[in-house]
Scaffold this motif. Sequence first.
Motif, short mmCIF file in Angstrom:
data_model
loop_
_atom_site.label_atom_id
_atom_site.label_comp_id
_atom_site.label_asym_id
_atom_site.label_seq_id
_atom_site.Cartn_x
_atom_site.Cartn_y
_atom_site.Cartn_z
N LEU A 25 0.80 -1.21 0.00
CA LEU A 25 0.00 0.00 0.00
C LEU A 25 0.84 1.27 0.00
O LEU A 25 0.39 2.32 -0.42
CB LEU A 25 -0.94 0.00 1.21
CG LEU A 25 -2.11 -1.00 1.14
CD1 LEU A 25 -2.85 -1.03 2.46
CD2 LEU A 25 -3.06 -0.64 0.01
N ALA A 50 2.57 7.10 3.34
CA ALA A 50 1.42 6.67 2.55
C ALA A 50 0.69 7.87 1.98
O ALA A 50 0.70 8.97 2.55
CB ALA A 50 0.48 5.86 3.43
N SER A 51 0.02 7.65 0.87
CA SER A 51 -0.77 8.71 0.25
C SER A 51 -2.22 8.69 0.74
O SER A 51 -3.06 9.43 0.23
CB SER A 51 -0.73 8.56 -1.27
OG SER A 51 -1.23 7.28 -1.65
N THR A 52 -2.51 7.84 1.72
CA THR A 52 -3.86 7.76 2.29
C THR A 52 -4.16 8.99 3.13
O THR A 52 -3.25 9.68 3.60
CB THR A 52 -3.98 6.49 3.16
OG1 THR A 52 -2.88 6.45 4.06
CG2 THR A 52 -3.98 5.25 2.30
N ASP A 84 2.86 5.86 7.61
CA ASP A 84 1.42 5.73 7.33
C ASP A 84 0.67 7.05 7.28
O ASP A 84 -0.55 7.05 7.20
CB ASP A 84 0.77 4.84 8.39
CG ASP A 84 1.27 3.41 8.35
OD1 ASP A 84 1.78 2.99 7.29
OD2 ASP A 84 1.15 2.71 9.37
N TRP A 299 -3.83 1.67 11.03
CA TRP A 299 -3.85 2.22 9.66
C TRP A 299 -4.36 1.18 8.67
O TRP A 299 -5.19 1.47 7.81
CB TRP A 299 -2.44 2.68 9.30
CG TRP A 299 -2.31 3.15 7.88
CD1 TRP A 299 -2.76 4.33 7.35
CD2 TRP A 299 -1.70 2.43 6.80
NE1 TRP A 299 -2.44 4.40 6.01
CE2 TRP A 299 -1.80 3.25 5.65
CE3 TRP A 299 -1.06 1.21 6.70
CZ2 TRP A 299 -1.29 2.86 4.42
CZ3 TRP A 299 -0.56 0.81 5.48
CH2 TRP A 299 -0.68 1.64 4.35
N THR A 303 -7.66 1.62 6.35
CA THR A 303 -7.48 1.77 4.90
C THR A 303 -7.83 0.51 4.11
O THR A 303 -8.13 0.59 2.92
CB THR A 303 -6.03 2.16 4.56
OG1 THR A 303 -5.14 1.15 5.04
CG2 THR A 303 -5.66 3.49 5.22
N ASN A 304 -7.76 -0.67 4.78
CA ASN A 304 -7.96 -1.90 4.02
C ASN A 304 -8.76 -2.96 4.76
O ASN A 304 -8.89 -4.09 4.28
CB ASN A 304 -6.60 -2.48 3.62
CG ASN A 304 -6.66 -3.30 2.34
OD1 ASN A 304 -7.25 -2.88 1.35
ND2 ASN A 304 -6.06 -4.49 2.37
#
Length: 339
Positions: A25, A50-52, A84, A299, A303-304
């Motif tokens: 990710l 992360a780009s989240t 993250d 995280w 996100t998932n």
Amino acid sequence: MNRLPRPRSSRTIPAVAAAAVAALLVAGCSSSSGGKKSEDAGSGISAGKASTPRMTVAMITHAAPGDTFWDTIRKGAQAAAAKDNVKLIYSSDPTGPNQASLVQNAIDQKVDGIAVTLAKPDALKGAVAKAEEAGIPVVGFNSGVDDWKKQGLLEYFGQDETIAGEAFGRRLNQAGAKHTVCVIMEQGQVALEARCAGVKKTFSGKTDILYVNGTDMPSVKATITAKLKTDSSIDYVTTLGAPFAMTAIQSIADAGSKAKLATFDLNKDAVGAIKAGKIQWAIDQQPFLQGYLSVDSLWLYKTNGNYSGGGEAPVLTGPAFVDKSNVARIAEFAAKGTR
């Protein structure tokens, strides 16, 4: 944030699976951590951010002032936060009611996730329930392996202290020990009590329990010294933290005792003492990993929808023995402050 439904299953998802998802990710992104109380880890382990969307995680521990063990946990948490895109808010208090108040503060701040230690699980029960009612996912780490599921936590990362204590007791048998004193620096702390209980269960010799005031190191030194002076049959001192092991080295010398020393937990000084033969071995529960996985897991969940252990099994980070046979390798990481 709303919690995703968690299926009840006895199948365990290995921690490496979560790590693999995290790597996928965040591949190709770059990084820093934010928040007034949060800092970059500086360990070189975090490769990118992360780009989240940015999220906030509160880490709340029972760390006592001056206990350097928690510095390593915090470094792991900071490394995950940097990777993250997480704002990490860290706070601690060794008393159960005050730690519960810190959990309530995190709820009031409407954080996206909470990572908490359950050293005094009964004191935290109400606050943890309020967090879950507010839709905030909570993971446990370091302390509370017997209580995290009862309190409805999503995951747990740490060492089974009973198993670790039993392994320690067997190691004492192998070393030919006959009489050990197990030094507990905080009476009633479930993880510490479990360690000594485990030692006593498997050690074929005599086990004494010695309670000391872990917030007063001169008192710790004096209490251990007095015990050794009054009982010359003690041939092994068992400590439950690296700073206390270093103090016990002084106590053994001051008492003129021939006792040897072994400990739970590790830090840079303890690594040096193992190399020098002043500590026979240490059990490493990998605190950096506990801090890292606690933040990273929240995280991953947001996100998932991932969680390790299938909601049933803890993710164990120890026990692992460190002695003269492998300490040189560990020293490389201890020098960076991550072991």
